[in-house]
Design an enzyme around this catalytic site. Structure first.
Site, mmCIF file in Angstrom:
data_model
loop_
_atom_site.group_PDB
_atom_site.id
_atom_site.type_symbol
_atom_site.label_atom_id
_atom_site.label_comp_id
_atom_site.label_asym_id
_atom_site.label_seq_id
_atom_site.Cartn_x
_atom_site.Cartn_y
_atom_site.Cartn_z
ATOM 1 N N GLU A 38 0.834 -1.133 -0.069
ATOM 2 C CA GLU A 38 0.189 -0.148 -0.162
ATOM 3 C C GLU A 38 0.927 1.309 -0.017
ATOM 4 O O GLU A 38 1.857 1.330 0.828
ATOM 5 C CB GLU A 38 -0.962 -0.044 1.282
ATOM 6 C CG GLU A 38 -2.250 0.473 0.829
ATOM 7 C CD GLU A 38 -3.030 -0.448 -0.148
ATOM 8 O OE1 GLU A 38 -3.013 -0.110 -1.297
ATOM 9 O OE2 GLU A 38 -3.654 -1.394 0.235
ATOM 10 N N ASP A 41 3.339 2.234 -4.830
ATOM 11 C CA ASP A 41 3.491 2.333 -6.281
ATOM 12 C C ASP A 41 3.939 3.550 -6.634
ATOM 13 O O ASP A 41 4.686 3.701 -7.480
ATOM 14 C CB ASP A 41 2.102 1.726 -6.995
ATOM 15 C CG ASP A 41 0.908 2.722 -6.743
ATOM 16 O OD1 ASP A 41 1.082 3.638 -5.776
ATOM 17 O OD2 ASP A 41 0.043 2.670 -7.500
ATOM 18 N N SER A 135 -13.025 2.374 -8.042
ATOM 19 C CA SER A 135 -14.309 2.763 -8.900
ATOM 20 C C SER A 135 -13.789 3.853 -10.026
ATOM 21 O O SER A 135 -13.820 3.866 -11.190
ATOM 22 C CB SER A 135 -15.387 2.908 -8.414
ATOM 23 O OG SER A 135 -15.078 4.072 -7.509
ATOM 24 N N ASP A 179 -3.718 0.770 -9.839
ATOM 25 C CA ASP A 179 -5.179 0.655 -10.231
ATOM 26 C C ASP A 179 -5.455 0.336 -11.702
ATOM 27 O O ASP A 179 -6.107 -0.597 -12.208
ATOM 28 C CB ASP A 179 -5.962 1.776 -9.604
ATOM 29 C CG ASP A 179 -5.670 2.051 -8.327
ATOM 30 O OD1 ASP A 179 -4.894 1.310 -7.644
ATOM 31 O OD2 ASP A 179 -6.084 3.181 -7.928
ATOM 32 N N LYS A 223 -10.296 10.149 -2.613
ATOM 33 C CA LYS A 223 -9.076 10.922 -2.395
ATOM 34 C C LYS A 223 -8.835 11.924 -3.125
ATOM 35 O O LYS A 223 -7.873 12.807 -3.033
ATOM 36 C CB LYS A 223 -7.830 9.508 -2.805
ATOM 37 C CG LYS A 223 -7.786 9.371 -4.495
ATOM 38 C CD LYS A 223 -6.484 8.103 -4.488
ATOM 39 C CE LYS A 223 -6.342 7.746 -5.867
ATOM 40 N NZ LYS A 223 -7.540 7.035 -6.226
HETATM 41 C C1 GLA Z 1 -4.859 4.635 -4.628
HETATM 42 C C2 GLA Z 1 -3.803 4.993 -5.832
HETATM 43 C C3 GLA Z 1 -2.788 4.075 -6.029
HETATM 44 C C4 GLA Z 1 -2.065 3.559 -4.856
HETATM 45 C C5 GLA Z 1 -3.391 3.358 -3.616
HETATM 46 C C6 GLA Z 1 -2.482 3.213 -2.342
HETATM 47 O O1 GLA Z 1 -5.606 3.667 -4.981
HETATM 48 O O2 GLA Z 1 -4.565 5.461 -7.112
HETATM 49 O O3 GLA Z 1 -1.983 4.275 -6.945
HETATM 50 O O4 GLA Z 1 -1.177 4.447 -4.459
HETATM 51 O O5 GLA Z 1 -4.269 4.497 -3.383
HETATM 52 O O6 GLA Z 1 -1.717 1.921 -2.372
#
Ligand code: GLA
Length: 473
Positions: A38, A41, A135, A179, A223
């Site tokens: 987590e 990336d 999503s 993602d 986010k």
């Molecule tokens: C979101 C971001 C991803 C990753 C996760 C946390 O989903 O889009 O790229 O950073 O948070 O692991």
């Protein structure tokens, strides 16, 4: 596939009553659950997600004008129309159609097209929004593939994933590529280790004796609507620069220059100084350039960064830049006024989490007898690090992982960006029915005794397939 077939038929009918015509094709792109890895990336480290069955499905009809008309089967998301040759993405509000526009713009720019043909699109999604199951990226990826298909062009899945990861940033969040990569590269029956630079996906066979269960904390976290996510990205960016420009390393050897660490640090410092710090953006690049292990990076972090938060003035002093340069050259628009940067804690999370991903994959390959227990332990450690070092959990997620562990999960952790959304747990297959019943009762039962209506809140999941185009329903 019967469920998908029924959805396609229903979508066709709804499309017909909305636009008075029949769609020419359909595209689906799945959401994902990240099993481990987590918030690493965007630091360049590998992650280990799998696609879920829930997805975004879009029915499409190209039209001869430049009009782009978007509708959604969910009445919460209003219709939107614009001209396909004048795409504007409003960063100030994460409205649903902006995610579609990100995918479209990414493809448009990749081919250097200023004019796109218009289209009518009806979007149908069943990934719970703001739940950490991606999503929004599924919508970006779906829109990217829709646009590519309308243009009659071809791209590899890797190219599509890279374009969509980049173009989702038009919304204002500085996400990594996990993602979008899993949405395109997923294959049924297998989780994937996703590596970056260059992007590639390798199968990871999950243990047959265990099931992965997703539980929604029912705390929504978008986010793009807050600065939490971008603050972490900025902290990691700064943590890649500061240790070598301002940390203990600069004072040279503090152990009379004789121990292994002192010698190592001395060498590292010399190496680091020969790098152009302003070009070093990600923690993984620092490690790769220094040529040391993740464990050694953890030691370096412990000695070279201080646990007390850094303020912008200290950061500017370390980097030898002005506050203005910090804001314009390093920070994102929504992190300009941040006063506290916890570089030590964030870097420690990143290096330890990156190591856990590799251990997880190794255990899956070696399949020792107690593998479910070992994988569970890594997931538990990951949650602890997310909670304490990365501070991306919340009380409801912490409560939910405790409940999941109490009722039989060998490991449980938040998944996705955090601050709300879902947990993922590894549960021995024979314990699944009692686990589901007990967790349902313990977390989703209201004070009046009734159960929360969310039927999508707690479910076992298997690795699903990646994005696809269907020519007819
Ligand atoms: C979101 C971001 C991803 C990753 C996760 C946390 O989903 O889009 O790229 O950073 O948070 O692991």
């Amino acid at each position: 596939m019967p469920v998908l077939y029924d959805r396609l038929l229903k979508l066709k009918e709804m499309f017909n009553s909305k636009f008075g015509s029949i769609p020419k094709f359909y595209v689906r792109a799945p959401g994902r659950v990240n099993i481990i890895g987590e918030h690493i990336d965007y630091c360049g480290y590998s992650v280990l997600p799998m696609a879920v069955e829930q997805d975004v499905l879009i029915a499409v009809e190209p039209v001869k004008t430049y009009a782009l008309q978007l509708a959604n089967t969910n009445p919460l998301y209003p219709d939107f129309s614009t001209s396909a040759n004048n795409i504007q993405i409003d960063k100030t509000k994460p409205l649903w159609h902006n995610y579609f526009l990100c995918g479209l713009k990414g493809i448009q720019e990749h081919f250097g097209l200023s004019n796109l043909t218009g289209m009518n699109c009806l979007v149908d999604g069943n990934i719970p929004p703001s739940s950490g199951l991606s999503s929004s990226s599924a919508l970006v990826c779906c829109a990217g593939l829709v646009t590519l298909t309308v243009l009659g062009r071809n791209l590899s899945k890797v190219e599509l994933a890279e374009i969509c990861a980049k173009s989702e940033r038009y919304i204002g969040t500085e996400g990594g590529g996990m993602d979008q990569s899993i949405s395109f590269l997923a294959e049924e029956g297998t989780a994937k280790l996703i590596e970056f630079s260059p992007l590639r996906a390798t199968d990871v066979k999950l243990p047959s004796g265990a099931v992965f269960v997703i539980a929604n904390s029912c705390v929504e976290m978008n986010k793009a609507a807050t600065s939490h996510f971008n603050i972490r990205v900025m902290e990691c960016r700064l943590a890649a620069k500061i240790p070598f420009l301002c940390g203990g390393l600069q004072t040279g050897c503090w152990n009379s220059g004789v121990c292994h660490l002192c010698i190592l640090f001395g060498e590292l410092l010399a190496k680091y100084k020969s790098l152009q710090w302003d070009k070093v953006l990600r923690l993984e690049e620092v490690q790769a350039k220094l040529g040391i292990s993740l464990e050694e990076m953890l030691l370096v972090t412990e000695d070279a960064l201080h646990p007390e938060p850094y303020n912008p003035e200290e950061i500017c002093r370390c980097l030898g830049i002005s506050l203005e340069e910090l804001r314009t050259q390093i920070l994102s628009p929504n992190t300009q006024d941040v006063l506290i940067f916890k570089l030590y804690q964030r870097a420690k999370h990143v290096y330890s989490e990156a190591a856990r991903v590799l251990q997880f994959k190794k255990i899956c390959e070696e399949a020792p007898e107690n593998m479910v227990q070992l994988l569970g332990e890594l997931m538990n450690q990951s949650h602890m690090s997310c909670r304490d070092m990365y501070e991306c959990s919340c009380p409801e997620l912490d409560q939910l992982v405790d409940i999941c562990r109490k009722f039989g999960a060998q490991g449980s952790r938040l998944t996705g960006a955090g601050w709300g959304g879902c947990t993922v747990s590894i549960v021995p297959a024979d314990k699944l029915p009692s686990f589901l019943a007990n967790v349902h009762k313990a977390y989703y039962q209201r004070s009046d005794g009734s159960l929360a209506p969310e039927k999508q809140s707690l479910f076992a999941t298997k690795p699903g397939g990646g994005a696809l185009v269907f020519l007819e329903a």
